[in-house]
Design an enzyme around this catalytic site. Structure first.
Site, mmCIF file in Angstrom:
data_model
loop_
_atom_site.group_PDB
_atom_site.id
_atom_site.type_symbol
_atom_site.label_atom_id
_atom_site.label_comp_id
_atom_site.label_asym_id
_atom_site.label_seq_id
_atom_site.Cartn_x
_atom_site.Cartn_y
_atom_site.Cartn_z
ATOM 1 C CG ASP A 58 -1.806 1.201 1.340
ATOM 2 O OD1 ASP A 58 -1.666 2.119 0.511
ATOM 3 O OD2 ASP A 58 -2.650 1.240 2.256
ATOM 4 C CG ASN A 85 0.421 2.049 -12.742
ATOM 5 O OD1 ASN A 85 -0.056 2.723 -13.637
ATOM 6 N ND2 ASN A 85 -0.228 1.034 -12.186
ATOM 7 C CB SER A 139 1.795 12.023 -14.694
ATOM 8 O OG SER A 139 1.052 13.177 -14.417
ATOM 9 C CE1 TYR A 153 -5.778 10.223 -11.060
ATOM 10 C CE2 TYR A 153 -6.162 11.557 -13.010
ATOM 11 C CZ TYR A 153 -5.629 10.427 -12.418
ATOM 12 O OH TYR A 153 -4.942 9.515 -13.195
ATOM 13 C CE LYS A 157 -2.049 10.358 -11.465
ATOM 14 N NZ LYS A 157 -1.127 9.240 -11.162
ATOM 15 C CB THR A 189 -8.012 -0.545 -18.072
ATOM 16 O OG1 THR A 189 -7.759 -1.151 -16.810
ATOM 17 C CG2 THR A 189 -8.058 0.955 -17.868
#
Length: 282
Positions: A58, A85, A139, A153, A157, A189
């Site tokens: 984690d 990632n 990113s 978010y 990034k 995905t």
């Protein structure tokens, strides 16, 4: 090229999983880290311990980051490529994002990624012989320009991009460490559903033609137009082989368009208002 050792965070799904699979197919070694190691049971059965080491991690837990890097070094002696990632998104208007949701996401997307960055650089410099390594930061195109509903978010990034630029300027060329901010647009995905936390639409943004409402109503048909995560993985692998990699790699036509538009607009502002600074010393 001899087999390289990869350290991949967030390898359970999406780009992390696709890259893990491709790297193994190419004959390299992977240290796959994720919160639920059992998710990679199929790969564990397929590849021996000399090719794949699966570790619980984690990234919001700083000590776990150090422990997993140490376990990777103990088994393989070095780490050549780190794919930083792990992360997830909170979909909410800036006004409608609860503070705790934003802060928890920053713990993973920024502070977790920052701690992985620092440990990767230490290993590349102090452990690897010969010294060196590649740090591939996943990113986002939102880190170039954040769209509606992804303000926090995108901010995380943006912060990761800034941190990477700073440490890339700080390290000695003799350490042979190469950095790239990978800035993908959307890829198809399961992570789109699994790694996105949505909050209710803020009432003030429910107006007609609201960009927030439109983005929240992403249709299955639109999702099917996205490229597969495996397409991103193939380009990430190719990036890892470049002798002189770019500092930024937008992935996806939308990401390229966002980068070009953002830089063009910024240059236009600099050209138009640069004269305001003509009489300043610095």
């Amino acid at each position: 090229m001899s087999a390289r050792v990869w350290f991949v965070t967030g390898s359970s799904t999406g780009i992390g999983r696709a890259t893990t699979e491709l790297v193994l197919q190419k004959g390299d070694i992977v240290v796959a880290t994720l919160r639920k190691p059992e998710v990679l049971a199929d790969l564990t059965k397929q590849y021996g311990s000399d090719k794949l080491l699966v570790l619980k991690l984690d990234v919001a837990q700083a000590q776990e980051i150090k422990d997993t890097f140490a376990a990777a070094i103990k088994q393989f002696g070095r780490i050549d490529v780190v794919l930083n990632n792990a992360g997830y998104a909170v979909m909410a208007e800036v006004e409608g994002t609860p503070d705790d949701a934003a802060r928890t996401m920053f713990e993973v997307n920024f502070w977790g990624a920052a701690n992985v960055t620092r440990e990767a650089v230490r290993v590349f410099r102090d452990v690897n012989r010969p010294v060196g390594g590649r740090l591939l930061q996943v990113s986002s195109a939102a880190g170039i320009r954040a769209p509606p509903t992804l303000g926090y978010y995108g901010a995380a990034k943006h912060a990761l991009n800034g941190l990477t630029g700073a440490i890339a300027a700080e390290v000695s060329p003799d350490w042979n460490i190469k950095f790239t901010n990978i800035e993908p647009s959307l890829f198809r995905t399961p992570a789109i559903d699994q790694n996105v936390v949505s909050t209710p639409l803020h009432p003030a943004y429910a107006y007609t033609e609201s960009p927030s409402a439109r983005l929240r109503n992403m249709t299955p048909e639109f999702v099917q137009t996205m490229p597969e995560a495996s397409e991103a993985a193939s380009r990430i692998y190719r990036l890892s082989t470049l002798e002189d990699p770019p500092a930024h790699l937008p992935l996806g036509k939308a990401a390229v368009r966002i980068m070009r538009d953002t830089l063009t607009n910024a240059l236009e502002d600099a050209n138009k208002y640069g004269v305001w600074s003509d009489d300043l010393s610095m």
